[in-house]
Write an enzyme that holds these catalytic residues in place. Structure first.
Site, PDB file in Angstrom:
ATOM      1  N   HIS A 148      10.874 -33.008 -20.358  1.00 36.26           N
ATOM      2  CA  HIS A 148      10.239 -32.169 -19.328  1.00 36.26           C
ATOM      3  C   HIS A 148      11.050 -30.903 -19.037  1.00 36.26           C
ATOM      4  CE1 HIS A 148       7.015 -35.039 -18.173  1.00 36.26           C
ATOM      5  NE2 HIS A 148       7.895 -35.964 -18.463  1.00 36.26           N
ATOM      6  N   ASP A 151      12.133 -39.604 -17.351  1.00 36.80           N
ATOM      7  CA  ASP A 151      10.874 -40.194 -17.829  1.00 36.80           C
ATOM      8  C   ASP A 151      10.378 -39.508 -19.103  1.00 36.80           C
ATOM      9  OD1 ASP A 151      10.516 -37.862 -16.243  1.00 36.80           O
ATOM     10  OD2 ASP A 151       8.365 -38.257 -16.142  1.00 36.80           O
ATOM     11  N   GLU A 152       9.591 -40.247 -19.839  1.00 36.22           N
ATOM     12  CA  GLU A 152       8.811 -39.710 -20.963  1.00 36.22           C
ATOM     13  C   GLU A 152       9.622 -38.817 -21.904  1.00 36.22           C
ATOM     14  OE1 GLU A 152       4.369 -39.484 -19.081  1.00 36.22           O
ATOM     15  OE2 GLU A 152       5.767 -37.949 -18.407  1.00 36.22           O
ATOM     16  N   ALA A 153      10.829 -39.278 -22.240  1.00 35.14           N
ATOM     17  CA  ALA A 153      11.679 -38.489 -23.138  1.00 35.14           C
ATOM     18  C   ALA A 153      11.364 -38.838 -24.593  1.00 35.14           C
ATOM     19  CB  ALA A 153      13.153 -38.723 -22.798  1.00 35.14           C
ATOM     20  N   GLN A 154      10.095 -38.676 -24.965  1.00 27.72           N
ATOM     21  CA  GLN A 154       9.671 -39.068 -26.310  1.00 27.72           C
ATOM     22  C   GLN A 154      10.285 -38.190 -27.400  1.00 27.72           C
ATOM     23  OE1 GLN A 154       7.587 -39.900 -23.511  1.00 27.72           O
ATOM     24  NE2 GLN A 154       5.554 -39.655 -24.349  1.00 27.72           N
TER      25      GLN A 154
END
Ligand code: ACM
Length: 489
Positions: A236, A299-302
């Site tokens: 992000h 979060d969401e550290a793809q």
């Protein structure tokens, strides 16, 4: 019509009505403030003056509203005693008195929230309420990164949510689409990524100067609300990388992004510049923030490998602690071994686990924000004009119909710091949009966070909630007229 003593949200712990003891506020009503209660007494008088037109001078004796402290009560706990001879508010600390004031306002006729004098009998139902919170952290979150909201809008949001005894406001300050907090040592963050064309669809520009942020923190403090700033990383971060290309792997600036994709940007775990940047940002944000927490996202550290994620989090957690704060992170952070001071914010839809129960087993606290129950940006119903639906639709009954201590095996009552209702802003464009998604669902989460479990009752809640329609109308607070709520005229 006089209200019933128990017609309050969140439901109070103990309600002892005395029908013979109603008190009527009138032009002669004075407010008496014991030492240490002056600030809340002034807030109470300011809250009651516009609609009643009464002066509320300082005074004591019969017919007064008297505020005092009692060290036998916990800080946020209070006692509200309404008798024909006068009203007494007693609490462990000013924060508890502020809670008592919100209860008192809810027990007055709906017109009490009007901005101009109303001809109403200002009668309070008689009896005693003894009340205390189930959890110390009852939060709301506003995403000011996907769409920026001004200082005035944030203050209006605070004033609307504190009526339900919300005491933490988490500000999601940074994301792929924008950077909203001024950082002196990295000025392009806001100069570039807080400017025109930022936010989802490029229509949510703006940022808080340090003075703006401090103004929010100080205003929140007068309402006993702790600001929790979030700098989301290592994912992000596209907005940061647009401003500072050295934060990317190849040193090339990515294009600015105004779409709603997630999971494509990452800070570089193996680069020294990353930690110089993160250290400066955390130092400046911690210095601006009197509250105990700084939220580091996670979060969401793809776009970050599992190994890099671990390296990054393990280097960043001690920085937060070094600047005197306790870290909060979204539940993905708990895949890493956490110190007990770290708080995990659980947002999953399914009752599966990424390490949150393991963190709780070693003493870490958990903040419950399951998306399918608490995400205020979920659509109310399939045809809602605002909101998203990846966690399903969320009506009021569903927002109310769960218990945080039963959500996740291994995370019981004693592991919970509290509950928080996040509001993401991909589809929001105005304060009215924010409020429409917040009300009437936030009161459900507030009651779950405050009230004893044994008071939990949907039929009672929906009936009490229905009384708030006219109250929000009086305050010009937009709300969604949820069909499952029996709205008062
Ligand atoms: C989140 O919803 N990505 C925390």
């Amino acid at each position: 019509m006089t209200r019933e003593l128990g017609d309050v949200i969140p439901a109070p712990g103990e309600v002892r009505p005395d029908a013979a003891a109603a008190f009527t506020v009138d032009a002669g009503t004075a407010i008496s403030a014991a030492p240490g209660t002056e600030q809340v007494a002034a807030y109470l008088a300011d809250a009651l003056r516009p609609a009643t037109g009464f002066e509320f001078p300082a005074g004591d004796g019969p017919g007064t509203i008297a505020l005092s402290l009692d060290s036998d009560l916990a800080a946020e706990a209070y006692r509200l005693e309404i008798a024909t001879a006068g009203v007494r508010l007693t609490a462990g600390a000013p924060a508890g008195l502020f809670n008592a004031v919100q209860t008192l306002r809810q027990l007055l006729p709906a017109e009490v929230y009007a901005a101009t004098p109303q001809q109403v009998a200002w009668t309070l139902p008689g009896g005693t309420i003894v009340d205390a919170p189930r959890f110390g952290y009852r939060g709301a979150m506003l995403d000011v990164a996907r769409h920026f909201f001004t200082v005035a809008e944030v203050k209006a949001f605070i004033d609307a949510v504190v009526q339900f005894k919300i005491n933490h406001l988490h500000l999601h300050l940074t994301d792929d689409q924008g950077w909203r907090i001024e950082i002196d040592s990295w000025p392009k963050l806001t100069a570039i990524s807080g400017g025109d064309g930022t936010g989802v669809d490029g229509v949510g520009p703006g940022f808080y100067t340090k003075a703006d942020y401090t103004e929010i923190v100080e205003y929140a403090a007068t309402r006993f609300v702790t600001i929790v700033p979030e700098i989301d990383m290592p994912g992000h971060v596209n907005a940061a990388q647009v401003a500072y290309p050295e934060l990317t792997a190849d040193g090339v600036a990515p294009p600015q992004r105004t779409d709603v994709e997630v999971g494509y940007s990452s800070l570089v775990a193996g680069k020294d510049e990353t930690y110089a940047f993160v250290g400066d940002v955390l130092r400046e944000v911690a210095a601006l923030t009197p509250g105990p927490y700084v939220h580091i996202g996670g979060d969401e550290a793809q776009a970050t490998t599992a190994e890099d994620y671990r390296t990054f989090i393990e280097r960043v957690l001690p920085l937060v602690t070094a600047y005197g704060k306790s870290p909060i992170g979204w539940h993905e952070m708990a895949t890493v071994d956490l110190p007990p001071s770290a708080v995990t914010q659980y947002w999953r839809i399914e009752a599966a686990d990424d390490g949150t129960a393991r963190a709780a087993a070693t003493g870490g606290k958990v903040l419950m924000s399951p998306a399918d129950r608490t995400y205020l940006d979920m659509k109310y119903a399939a045809d809602s004009p605002l909101g998203l639906d990846w966690a399903g639709t969320l009506d009021v009954e569903k927002a109310y119909g769960w218990d945080p201590a039963e959500r996740l095996p291994g995370v019981g009552e004693e592991s919970l710091l509290g509950v928080e209702a996040p509001l993401w802003s991909e589809t929001l464009r105005s304060l009215a949009d924010v409020l429409t998604m917040t009300f009437p669902r936030l009161p459900a989460i507030a009651e779950i966070g405050w009230s004893p479990r044994e008071t939990h009752d949907w039929e009672s809640f929906r009936r009490r909630l229905g009384a708030f329609g006219p109250r929000w109308q009086q305050q010009n607070v937009a709300y969604h007229p949820s069909p499952e709520v029996p709205w008062a005229e």
